[in-house]
Design a protein around this motif. Structure first.
Motif, PDB file in Angstrom:
ATOM      1  N   LYS A 112      47.665  42.674  59.886  1.00  0.00           N
ATOM      2  CA  LYS A 112      48.940  42.035  60.224  1.00  0.00           C
ATOM      3  C   LYS A 112      49.866  42.032  59.009  1.00  0.00           C
ATOM      4  O   LYS A 112      51.042  42.391  59.118  1.00  0.00           O
ATOM      5  N   GLU A 113      49.339  41.663  57.852  1.00  0.00           N
ATOM      6  CA  GLU A 113      50.153  41.646  56.633  1.00  0.00           C
ATOM      7  C   GLU A 113      50.644  43.048  56.293  1.00  0.00           C
ATOM      8  O   GLU A 113      51.800  43.249  55.934  1.00  0.00           O
ATOM      9  N   TYR A 114      49.782  44.019  56.427  1.00  0.00           N
ATOM     10  CA  TYR A 114      50.153  45.398  56.111  1.00  0.00           C
ATOM     11  C   TYR A 114      51.223  45.887  57.081  1.00  0.00           C
ATOM     12  O   TYR A 114      52.193  46.531  56.681  1.00  0.00           O
ATOM     13  N   SER A 115      51.079  45.566  58.357  1.00  0.00           N
ATOM     14  CA  SER A 115      52.065  45.984  59.360  1.00  0.00           C
ATOM     15  C   SER A 115      53.412  45.321  59.131  1.00  0.00           C
ATOM     16  O   SER A 115      54.453  45.903  59.428  1.00  0.00           O
ATOM     17  N   GLU A 116      53.419  44.084  58.614  1.00  0.00           N
ATOM     18  CA  GLU A 116      54.684  43.415  58.297  1.00  0.00           C
ATOM     19  C   GLU A 116      55.383  44.105  57.118  1.00  0.00           C
ATOM     20  O   GLU A 116      56.602  44.193  57.080  1.00  0.00           O
ATOM     21  N   MET A 117      54.586  44.593  56.164  1.00  0.00           N
ATOM     22  CA  MET A 117      55.156  45.296  55.019  1.00  0.00           C
ATOM     23  C   MET A 117      55.679  46.670  55.419  1.00  0.00           C
ATOM     24  O   MET A 117      56.668  47.153  54.873  1.00  0.00           O
ATOM     25  N   PHE A 118      55.005  47.316  56.361  1.00  0.00           N
ATOM     26  CA  PHE A 118      55.367  48.658  56.817  1.00  0.00           C
ATOM     27  C   PHE A 118      55.499  48.637  58.335  1.00  0.00           C
ATOM     28  O   PHE A 118      54.564  49.001  59.052  1.00  0.00           O
ATOM     29  N   PRO A 119      56.658  48.204  58.860  1.00  0.00           N
ATOM     30  CA  PRO A 119      56.814  48.001  60.299  1.00  0.00           C
ATOM     31  C   PRO A 119      56.610  49.244  61.158  1.00  0.00           C
ATOM     32  O   PRO A 119      56.270  49.127  62.325  1.00  0.00           O
TER      33      PRO A 119
END
Length: 187
Positions: A112-119
């Motif tokens: 989730k954190e990674y996806s927020e950084m790289f939408p």
């Protein structure tokens, strides 16, 4: 040497074509640029890569030994550049990730954190992990627990990132310690 990808690409093309003229044509540049880049690379290495007085150019033993490695580096660089171009153009990208039960507790928060950084990046989580399926290309990333032996064909071609040693930290409530004593072992 690895920071100058132009010289490495020229080296690979010279190995394949044996011709400064043909390499320059393929790169849409002049012959003198190809010659300068080759000279710079050979100077940096302190050794010749080609027999310059032969036509077509003949690779030296050094060139023959490093060609497959350099070719692989150039292929990987081109693949990464293409992926970044897709992402920068707004294209989404999905990474297939194989994880086991031991990773279920932390993986969702991390993803989730990674996806927020790289939408434009998303994950397809596959469980349980299966090394033969991974090696068959059914996932880009696999998370495995325990020591991985080279029992699987081609696992040595993969990038292995060991997470280090597991450390046991005994934790117990004051009531538990009063009733049973200090915790000294995971069991």
């Amino acid at each position: 040497m690895l920071e100058d990808f132009d010289s490495l690409e020229i080296f690979v093309l010279l190995c394949e074509t044996g011709s400064i003229q043909r390499t320059a044509e393929l790169l849409d540049c002049d012959k003198s640029s190809v010659s300068r880049k080759l000279a710079k690379l050979e100077k940096k290495l302190g050794r010749k890569l080609f027999e310059h007085d032969k036509r077509p150019l003949l690779m030296t033993n050094l060139a023959r030994s490093i060609y497959p490695v350099i070719q692989n580096i150039i292929d990987e660089k081109n693949m990464l550049e293409n992926q970044f171009k897709r992402l920068s153009n707004g294209d989404s990208m999905t990474i297939r990730l194989m994880i086991g039960n031991g990773h279920i507790n932390f993986a969702p928060r991390l993803l989730k954190e990674y996806s927020e950084m790289f939408p434009s990046l998303s994950f397809n989580v596959i469980s349980p992990p299966d090394v033969p399926d991974f090696l068959a290309g059914k996932a880009e990333v696999i998370c495995l627990s325990g020591q991985q032996e080279n029992n699987h064909q081609h696992i040595s071609d993969c990038v292995l990132l060991p997470r280090g040693h597991m450390i046991f930290v005994p934790v117990a409530s004051p009531e538990y310690i009063k009733k049973y004593g200090q915790v000294s072992h995971p069991s």
